[in-house]
Motif scaffolding. Sequence first.
Motif, short mmCIF file in Angstrom:
data_model
loop_
_atom_site.label_atom_id
_atom_site.label_comp_id
_atom_site.label_asym_id
_atom_site.label_seq_id
_atom_site.Cartn_x
_atom_site.Cartn_y
_atom_site.Cartn_z
N ILE A 190 -11.67 -7.78 32.79
CA ILE A 190 -10.91 -8.42 31.71
C ILE A 190 -9.52 -8.69 32.27
O ILE A 190 -8.75 -7.76 32.50
CB ILE A 190 -10.83 -7.51 30.47
CG1 ILE A 190 -12.24 -7.22 29.92
CG2 ILE A 190 -9.94 -8.13 29.39
CD1 ILE A 190 -12.27 -6.18 28.81
N ILE A 217 -11.96 -13.54 30.61
CA ILE A 217 -13.03 -12.55 30.81
C ILE A 217 -14.22 -13.26 31.45
O ILE A 217 -14.68 -14.29 30.94
CB ILE A 217 -13.48 -11.91 29.48
CG1 ILE A 217 -12.34 -11.15 28.82
CG2 ILE A 217 -14.67 -10.96 29.71
CD1 ILE A 217 -12.69 -10.54 27.48
N GLY A 224 -7.40 -3.82 30.39
CA GLY A 224 -7.85 -4.88 31.27
C GLY A 224 -7.20 -4.72 32.63
O GLY A 224 -6.70 -3.64 32.97
#
Length: 427
Positions: A112, A126, A148
């Motif tokens: 991510i 993503i 992320g």
Amino acid sequence: MARIVMKFGGTSVANLERIHNVARHVKREVDAGHEVAVVVSAMSGKTNELVDWVQNTPKVAGSSGGAASFYDAREYDAIVASGEQVTSGLLAIALQSLGVNARSWQGWQIPIRTDNAHGAARILDIDGSDIIRRMGEGQVAVVAGFQGLGPDNRIATLGRGGSDTSAVAIAAAVKADRCDIYTDVDGVYTTDPRIVPKARRLKKIAFEEMLEMASLGAKVLQVRSVELAMVHKVRTFVRSSFEDPDAPGMGDLINPPGTLICDEDEIVEQEVVTGIAYAKDEAQISLRRLADRPGVSAAIFGPLAEAHINVDMIVQNISEDGSRTDMTFTVPSGDVAKAIKVLDDNKTQIGFDVVQNETGLAKVSVIGIGMRSHAGVAASAFKALAEKNINIKAITTSEIKISILIDGAYAELAVRTLHSAYGLDKS
């Protein structure tokens, strides 16, 4: 067969017993033949504990301030993201014990991709291809939410409530048929049931309405998650993880119990008013006797924005001769001292005589997409509040909302009054 992303919040995974209950919810969808990905938060209270550890570590040598002002944001993210790592691993093990093929994944493993704003990062991209491939092979991806990978190749967290955003973003990336947000409530209500026992659970609510509800005080979903869902048109259900996973209707693909957040076009009968939201701990700041000239507003709100102070309601009053003006606006109570310092530091550029503030206020908002086509909605609110002797300090409106600033002591009375005035307590 459908593709479903399921998200479980901190209270839903607060201990091993609840994690095993969550595993049963996931197994129900797998057994129905659906492709499933799961996003989890840290166990309830764990993130607060980790943040507290960071803030109470020894201060940097030679510094004069408290530790909280001097920690490295990249290390902060590395620490607080560990809560979700634990939960994702435990849920994967629980699913495996039930015979479900499952594997845990951290945000950086997918990856991510986020920006570099550690502690409050925004998702940029993503790559859902690997998750899609694994779902197609019958594997459940259990993803650690809230995190992320930043451009510096380090873990970046998305801010409090970020697991909701993770779930909706993953649902968009894998083109899921829906995203189920499991929490400790069984849907979105017309207002807070703790204040109005007659509050009703909504069957459907439009993205725009939910965005207003979330930004104006309703704590069911994080604002950014609703924004993402609206942009990518991700149909999102708010559901309770505490209901029996095997109860009748829980596996209904089209209309499971809960509230569907969807496009306005899916709502056939639109109510004039959908709900009442409120936010306490609001403060009002007033700048008196400003010169009424171009650039004054920019001189006020530019520095406040740079200081990351969220300004909401803005009211301007111009003197009779048009030469001077008063500017009043609201900020969260916790930002008052910071805001006043910013204004004082820029007093010469702004040119005000005096700054005044009042804390302990509340903002109560009436929300509904039906307001676009109905007159008299605001008048009904003002009349109802007047009958209860509730004084209004400021008003702002948009196409689908009316926000009213009042004394905080009257917040709950105002919510009950408006909820009743629009007939929201009637089934």
